[in-house]
Design a protein around this motif. Sequence first.
Motif, PDB file in Angstrom:
ATOM      1  N   ASP A  70      41.350  38.722  45.064  1.00 25.00           N
ATOM      2  CA  ASP A  70      41.049  39.687  46.002  1.00 25.00           C
ATOM      3  C   ASP A  70      40.919  39.169  47.336  1.00 25.00           C
ATOM      4  O   ASP A  70      41.510  39.628  48.337  1.00 25.00           O
ATOM      5  CB  ASP A  70      39.540  40.284  45.838  1.00 25.00           C
ATOM      6  N   VAL A  71      40.550  37.697  47.562  1.00 28.35           N
ATOM      7  CA  VAL A  71      40.348  36.946  48.659  1.00 28.35           C
ATOM      8  C   VAL A  71      41.947  36.689  49.168  1.00 28.35           C
ATOM      9  O   VAL A  71      42.205  36.997  50.622  1.00 28.35           O
ATOM     10  CB  VAL A  71      39.817  35.480  48.242  1.00 28.35           C
ATOM     11  N   GLU A  72      42.818  36.431  48.147  1.00 32.21           N
ATOM     12  CA  GLU A  72      44.301  36.044  48.452  1.00 32.21           C
ATOM     13  C   GLU A  72      44.932  37.639  49.025  1.00 32.21           C
ATOM     14  O   GLU A  72      45.701  37.487  49.908  1.00 32.21           O
ATOM     15  CB  GLU A  72      44.760  35.678  47.414  1.00 32.21           C
TER      16      GLU A  72
ATOM     17  N   ALA B 253      50.632  36.505  48.491  1.00 32.96           N
ATOM     18  CA  ALA B 253      50.892  37.728  47.453  1.00 32.96           C
ATOM     19  C   ALA B 253      51.126  37.104  46.085  1.00 32.96           C
ATOM     20  O   ALA B 253      50.462  37.493  44.964  1.00 32.96           O
ATOM     21  CB  ALA B 253      52.029  38.395  47.927  1.00 32.96           C
ATOM     22  N   GLN B 254      51.565  35.864  46.196  1.00 27.19           N
ATOM     23  CA  GLN B 254      52.252  35.216  45.046  1.00 27.19           C
ATOM     24  C   GLN B 254      50.762  34.503  44.378  1.00 27.19           C
ATOM     25  O   GLN B 254      50.440  34.714  43.222  1.00 27.19           O
ATOM     26  CB  GLN B 254      53.073  34.104  44.998  1.00 27.19           C
ATOM     27  N   ASN B 255      49.924  34.188  45.081  1.00 29.08           N
ATOM     28  CA  ASN B 255      48.828  33.855  44.766  1.00 29.08           C
ATOM     29  C   ASN B 255      47.847  34.613  44.164  1.00 29.08           C
ATOM     30  O   ASN B 255      47.186  34.346  42.987  1.00 29.08           O
ATOM     31  CB  ASN B 255      47.900  32.780  45.736  1.00 29.08           C
ATOM     32  N   ALA B 256      47.694  35.684  44.864  1.00 23.73           N
ATOM     33  CA  ALA B 256      46.818  36.881  44.248  1.00 23.73           C
ATOM     34  C   ALA B 256      47.391  37.152  42.978  1.00 23.73           C
ATOM     35  O   ALA B 256      46.583  37.516  42.004  1.00 23.73           O
ATOM     36  CB  ALA B 256      47.086  37.782  45.431  1.00 23.73           C
ATOM     37  N   GLN B 257      48.776  37.363  42.877  1.00 18.32           N
ATOM     38  CA  GLN B 257      49.344  37.828  41.437  1.00 18.32           C
ATOM     39  C   GLN B 257      48.974  36.663  40.173  1.00 18.32           C
ATOM     40  O   GLN B 257      48.478  36.966  39.267  1.00 18.32           O
ATOM     41  CB  GLN B 257      50.852  37.886  41.354  1.00 18.32           C
TER      42      GLN B 257
END
Length: 483
Positions: A377-379, A405-409
């Motif tokens: 969520d932070v990403e 966006a990639q980190n969030a995924q």
Amino acid sequence: MAKPKQFTRAPKKQNPKSTEPRTADDYQEAADFEEETGGKWRAGDPAKSGRAFVRALEIYNQGLQKHPASFDLAYNKARLELEITQRPALVSHIGLPLVDLLRQTLESHRYALRLNEGNPDALFNTSQVLTSLAEQLSEAGETGTAIPLLQEALELLSACCSRQEMLLEQQQADFAEVEEGGVALEHMEEQPASTPGSEDSGQMATIENPVTAVDLLDTVHASLSALTTLVALVEHHALDSLGDMAHSLTETKAPMYIKMLSEGARESASFTVALDRANFVAAFADAQFSAYLVESSDYQTRLEDVFSIPNKDQHVTALTSEAEARTEFTLSVLTRYIRSPDFPVEVCWKQLKLAQDLYTKALKLESSPQIYLSRGDVEMLRHRIATLSNVKVSESVRRSAPTLAQNAQTYYKGAFRLAADEDGEVREKAGRRLAVSGRLRALLYGVELESAGARDKVLNRALEECVEEGLLDADLAEAAMGK
């Protein structure tokens, strides 16, 4: 957590199935048997555990039909229901939605309180049910219903604290009498409590558990938790009184109770109170900021001060609490400045970087699916800031958007994979977030979707959820729905 069982006397050790229950004690023994069975299967087979607990509740109900004045049966039935509501893996096997089960549990507790309105454990447990129900209703948008429940919980906790203080004072007086050569009350022969017209006439009076400083600190903790939930719901004119209540708890009552502990236990208790205080102050500052009573600089300063807790890096709860507070700060500031070019990008970016670091430390201590979910969520929120079009954002921040966006995924995927059966809600939410992050990467950065078919069924709901929680811009969500 719920306070422990209470008995009029020590339960007998015999097979409850050998004879049909007749007395209140017989029903309690039979219910104990099923509770023990449920406890054995709690971790390995939630379904089997749930069936055993349902049988225990049925026995309690049967016993109360024949012995409606039995406080033990009423209290222990209510306590078991409360324990079930605190275990998501069991709730799904009880046959009632959590909110309905909490309402049923509340009625059971109110029945027990009518039988013994001064019992501190019953007062405490009832407050816990009220708080849990209020939290569920608040999440469902029923703020008007949640507020009076929290207010009632605080009233019961105040009564509980007064009762505990009185009992503790009596215990200390009894101890002093023994020291002087007298006989302590708890060593005197128990007198039977007669209930007119009941089969149980002659049954021993219910003995309240000895009160300790730990019990009083539990009440302080529960009170601060209820206050922390309540400040986010009430109108701004009610904030000052809630702040005064919290100040009395953290600055007067808690220190007094901590002094009663052994020296070895004081450090841990002080840490817990400091964290409770930090969580309340963070929620209080957020409520004041949202009501335009303070500015973001004041809000930020309070977070810096209140989370300066010694040894917090060794405690997962402290790390995640601070990370949540800093994320909430960013969301609130973003909400106020959503259409303004004055949005303080650098301030909020720094807060989210701190939250990111805190979650990273927490994950080194505990590989929790909830922490992975929150980290994702932070990403997502950092990605939203990096892609804002109406404010000045540095080029380096803008260039970081695809990576965010990639980190969030990645973190959502980790939460989804780690979540076990007992983390069903976390798993489902991570799955929805995973669908959103995948769709965003496809829409904005041309990344091919992974197994999109199954996730498309929940995508619209997931996108709306992210907009409601401030993680995603509404226009971008609409674009993602139309892709």
